[in-house]
Design a protein around this motif. Sequence first.
Motif, PDB file in Angstrom:
ATOM      1  N   UNK A  63       0.856  -1.184   0.000  1.00  0.00           N
ATOM      2  CA  UNK A  63       0.000   0.000   0.000  1.00  0.00           C
ATOM      3  C   UNK A  63       0.889   1.231   0.000  1.00  0.00           C
ATOM      4  N   UNK A  64       0.537   2.206  -0.819  1.00  0.00           N
ATOM      5  CA  UNK A  64       1.328   3.430  -0.955  1.00  0.00           C
ATOM      6  C   UNK A  64       1.199   4.292   0.298  1.00  0.00           C
ATOM      7  N   UNK A  65       2.340   4.631   0.902  1.00  0.00           N
ATOM      8  CA  UNK A  65       2.378   5.480   2.091  1.00  0.00           C
ATOM      9  C   UNK A  65       2.921   6.870   1.784  1.00  0.00           C
ATOM     10  N   UNK A  66       3.796   6.949   0.792  1.00  0.00           N
ATOM     11  CA  UNK A  66       4.424   8.228   0.466  1.00  0.00           C
ATOM     12  C   UNK A  66       5.437   8.056  -0.645  1.00  0.00           C
ATOM     13  N   UNK A  67       6.229   9.113  -0.840  1.00  0.00           N
ATOM     14  CA  UNK A  67       7.289   9.117  -1.845  1.00  0.00           C
ATOM     15  C   UNK A  67       8.524   9.736  -1.213  1.00  0.00           C
ATOM     16  N   UNK A  68       9.670   9.146  -1.487  1.00  0.00           N
ATOM     17  CA  UNK A  68      10.946   9.717  -1.038  1.00  0.00           C
ATOM     18  C   UNK A  68      11.743  10.091  -2.288  1.00  0.00           C
ATOM     19  N   UNK A  69      12.320  11.286  -2.269  1.00  0.00           N
ATOM     20  CA  UNK A  69      13.042  11.769  -3.453  1.00  0.00           C
ATOM     21  C   UNK A  69      14.443  12.220  -3.075  1.00  0.00           C
ATOM     22  N   UNK A  70      15.256  12.455  -4.087  1.00  0.00           N
ATOM     23  CA  UNK A  70      16.582  13.026  -3.849  1.00  0.00           C
ATOM     24  C   UNK A  70      16.457  14.338  -3.088  1.00  0.00           C
ATOM     25  N   UNK A  99       1.567  13.368   1.218  1.00  0.00           N
ATOM     26  CA  UNK A  99       0.389  13.729   0.430  1.00  0.00           C
ATOM     27  C   UNK A  99       0.710  13.513  -1.054  1.00  0.00           C
ATOM     28  N   UNK A 100       0.624  12.266  -1.479  1.00  0.00           N
ATOM     29  CA  UNK A 100       1.076  11.877  -2.814  1.00  0.00           C
ATOM     30  C   UNK A 100      -0.061  11.971  -3.824  1.00  0.00           C
ATOM     31  N   UNK A 101       0.207  12.614  -4.939  1.00  0.00           N
ATOM     32  CA  UNK A 101      -0.740  12.670  -6.049  1.00  0.00           C
ATOM     33  C   UNK A 101      -0.529  11.424  -6.901  1.00  0.00           C
ATOM     34  N   UNK A 102      -1.604  10.747  -7.212  1.00  0.00           N
ATOM     35  CA  UNK A 102      -1.543   9.566  -8.072  1.00  0.00           C
ATOM     36  C   UNK A 102      -2.409   9.815  -9.298  1.00  0.00           C
ATOM     37  N   UNK A 103      -2.236   8.979 -10.304  1.00  0.00           N
ATOM     38  CA  UNK A 103      -3.134   9.042 -11.455  1.00  0.00           C
ATOM     39  C   UNK A 103      -3.623   7.636 -11.763  1.00  0.00           C
TER      40      UNK A 103
END
Length: 155
Positions: A63-70, A99-103
């Motif tokens: 399940x998607x919890x978030x996103x980690x980026x550089x 607060x991740x935007x998905x499509x």
Amino acid sequence: MGIKSFQGKRAEPEKPASEPILVKDYMSTSLITFRENEDIKDAIEKLIKHGISGGCVVDEKNRLLGVISEGDCLKHISDSRYYNMPMDENSVGKHMTCNVKTIDGNMNVLDAAKKFIELKFRRFPIVEEGILVGQISQRDVLRAALNLKASNWHL
């Protein structure tokens, strides 16, 4: 007697493809993912090792919890140095974007291109019933554009 045309019959204009090219047809499904309790240093190493600029954070059921980026990792490094805080004992969960935007995977790639432009994101996760099933990047959309006929998407 009327005037006759010597141009002959004109060809019908090409009609756009009846089936849209969908995000799910171009999304990546073999993803490098991260866990919420993963150490930020391990996440940085994983980003570098795989040559990616970010990835989805998921739980044990995907399940998607978030996103980690550089950028999230750079902010952590900068804050740690500025505030003289140790880098140890810091988890991905503390630094990820929640607060991740998905499509939708059934979205037309042309509509996805518009979302990339509007929101200025590099990637979007694709979720079905709360489960991460893929991700589409700007590069994936460009690949789709090259596969479209010029009459459908003027390049």
